[in-house]
Design an enzyme around this catalytic site. Structure first.
Site, mmCIF file in Angstrom:
data_model
loop_
_atom_site.group_PDB
_atom_site.id
_atom_site.type_symbol
_atom_site.label_atom_id
_atom_site.label_comp_id
_atom_site.label_asym_id
_atom_site.label_seq_id
_atom_site.Cartn_x
_atom_site.Cartn_y
_atom_site.Cartn_z
ATOM 1 N N GLU A 2 -24.718 81.589 70.160
ATOM 2 C CA GLU A 2 -23.373 81.602 69.581
ATOM 3 C C GLU A 2 -23.343 81.022 68.170
ATOM 4 O O GLU A 2 -22.674 81.554 67.295
ATOM 5 C CB GLU A 2 -22.382 80.817 70.469
ATOM 6 N N ASP A 23 -25.240 80.320 75.069
ATOM 7 C CA ASP A 23 -24.067 79.586 74.571
ATOM 8 C C ASP A 23 -24.365 78.106 74.796
ATOM 9 O O ASP A 23 -24.433 77.644 75.944
ATOM 10 C CB ASP A 23 -22.801 80.009 75.333
ATOM 11 N N ILE A 60 -22.616 75.395 74.256
ATOM 12 C CA ILE A 60 -21.504 74.790 75.014
ATOM 13 C C ILE A 60 -20.457 75.874 75.222
ATOM 14 O O ILE A 60 -19.801 76.306 74.264
ATOM 15 C CB ILE A 60 -20.859 73.589 74.278
ATOM 16 N N ASP A 61 -20.326 76.332 76.444
ATOM 17 C CA ASP A 61 -19.247 77.266 76.740
ATOM 18 C C ASP A 61 -18.089 76.439 77.283
ATOM 19 O O ASP A 61 -18.261 75.668 78.236
ATOM 20 C CB ASP A 61 -19.681 78.330 77.756
ATOM 21 N N THR A 96 -15.980 74.931 74.659
ATOM 22 C CA THR A 96 -15.991 73.886 73.618
ATOM 23 C C THR A 96 -14.653 73.154 73.553
ATOM 24 O O THR A 96 -14.609 71.936 73.354
ATOM 25 C CB THR A 96 -16.341 74.510 72.247
ATOM 26 N N ASP A 98 -21.334 84.397 76.360
ATOM 27 C CA ASP A 98 -20.406 83.861 77.359
ATOM 28 C C ASP A 98 -20.676 84.456 78.744
ATOM 29 O O ASP A 98 -20.299 83.860 79.755
ATOM 30 C CB ASP A 98 -18.946 84.190 76.987
HETATM 31 C C1 LIP Z 1 -14.972 80.500 74.992
HETATM 32 C C2 LIP Z 1 -14.947 81.233 76.330
HETATM 33 C C3 LIP Z 1 -13.524 81.299 76.796
HETATM 34 C C4 LIP Z 1 -12.835 82.240 75.880
HETATM 35 C C5 LIP Z 1 -12.928 81.768 74.443
HETATM 36 C C6 LIP Z 1 -14.337 81.434 74.030
HETATM 37 P P1 LIP Z 1 -16.682 78.887 73.689
HETATM 38 O O1 LIP Z 1 -16.300 80.194 74.596
HETATM 39 O O2 LIP Z 1 -15.744 80.851 77.285
HETATM 40 O O3 LIP Z 1 -13.424 81.795 78.095
HETATM 41 O O4 LIP Z 1 -11.506 82.405 76.257
HETATM 42 O O5 LIP Z 1 -12.417 82.766 73.592
HETATM 43 O O6 LIP Z 1 -15.134 82.567 73.820
HETATM 44 O O7 LIP Z 1 -16.125 79.166 72.338
HETATM 45 O O8 LIP Z 1 -16.070 77.698 74.316
HETATM 46 O O9 LIP Z 1 -18.153 78.890 73.690
#
Ligand code: LIP
Length: 295
Positions: free
Chosen positions: A71, A89, A91-92, A94, A233
């Site tokens: 990412e 990713d 940190i998914d 964030t 993601d």
């Molecule tokens: C997030 C996703 C979340 C989505 C956000 C974003 P991040 O990833 O997991 O479900 O709604 O748009 O993509 O930015 O926390 O890695």
């Protein structure tokens, strides 16, 4: 190409996930020190970047010929190929991380021929590890106990959306076509049947696509629908989902075989019957309100 040892990669991903988890738990994130990307609701922290550096260094030194999509280092035009590719990713969730809301994770996938072959997702706050290898099943390890997914050995049949717990996400787009489509679908999912709605049991927005996918894999959430997320993601969660008997189709109506980079996704849990009915009902709820994202 030499045979790829998926088990060995899976083991490495677990070790990297634990190391990354320690970094996340040692960090002190705050909205005051966070950066933003596309807009003020699209956050990034120094920890996202530091974790991705650690992960790419570890993975590419072990597998120097593999490709890497992450990412934080993704560039416009970067495309997934048939080559073995780590899709990461760091940190998914964030936003959750910044607020210490306990639903963030690292999501580590390996795609081969553009399809998810290994998935490792680790939530360090809850110490929950989700893993899957193509053809070998998927598992969750919590409190030192490893359980096969889905958690119910005999999952109930899926009847219709009115019996479902649905996960979906607001995302960071807060205006325009995609925001309008999402808010209309949220409302139709929740509304009573008398008012033309699906009257789902409820809607959850956990803030992490990867954790949504493992909830569906575990059978703790029946459906996950989202537009706007990226390959990093969904790659790891996709493998874990399919290995638990779940299916992934396009989040826009019509495509039963979506691509990793399609940006719109609909996941349905494993069940002895009713999966296709849920997809068709969900696509009907979406109607002609197509979500449009650059890929
Ligand atoms: C997030 C996703 C979340 C989505 C956000 C974003 P991040 O990833 O997991 O479900 O709604 O748009 O993509 O930015 O926390 O890695």
């Amino acid at each position: 190409m030499a045979e790829i040892n998926l088990q060995e990669i899976h083991d490495l991903l677990i070790s990297v996930a634990h190391e990354a988890g320690r970094m996340m738990m040692a960090a002190t994130p705050s909205y005051l020190s966070s950066g933003t990307k596309k807009n003020s609701a699209d956050l990034v922290t120094e920890t996202d970047q530091a974790v991705e550096k650690l992960v790419s260094t570890r993975l590419l030194s072990a597998y120097p010929t593999f490709k890497f999509i992450g990412e934080e280092t993704y560039y416009q035009g970067q495309k997934l190929t048939e080559e073995p590719t780590f899709i990461v990713d760091p940190i998914d969730g964030t936003t959750n991380f910044v607020h210490t809301y306990p639903a963030f994770c690292i999501s580590l996938g390996l795609a081969v021929n553009k399809s998810a072959a290994v998935g490792v997702i680790y939530n360090p706050f809850l110490d929950e590890l989700y893993t899957g290898i193509k053809g070998k099943g998927s598992f969750v390890t919590r409190n030192g106990t490893k359980l096969r997914l889905p958690l119910k050995q005999e999952p109930e049949p899926l009847k219709d959306l009115s019996t479902c717990l649905v996960g979906t996400e607001w995302g960071s787009d807060r205006s325009g076509n995609n925001f309008a489509v999402k808010t209309k679908v949220f409302s139709k999912l929740a509304a009573s049947k008398d008012d033309g709605g699906a009257m789902v049991h409820s809607i959850r927005s956990g803030g992490s696509a990867a954790l949504n996918l493992v909830l569906v894999a575990a059978g703790q959430q029946d459906v996950f629908w989202e537009g706007g997320c990226w390959a990093w993601d969904v790659c790891a969660g996709w493998c874990i989902l399919v290995e638990a008997g779940g299916i992934m189709v396009d989040g826009n109506p019509g495509d039963w075989q979506p691509t990793m980079e399609g940006r719109t996704y609909l996941a349905v849990r494993g069940a002895p019957s009713g999966q296709r009915d849920i997809v068709e009902e969900m696509w009907k709820v979406i109607g002609d309100g197509k979500m449009i994202y650059e890929s």
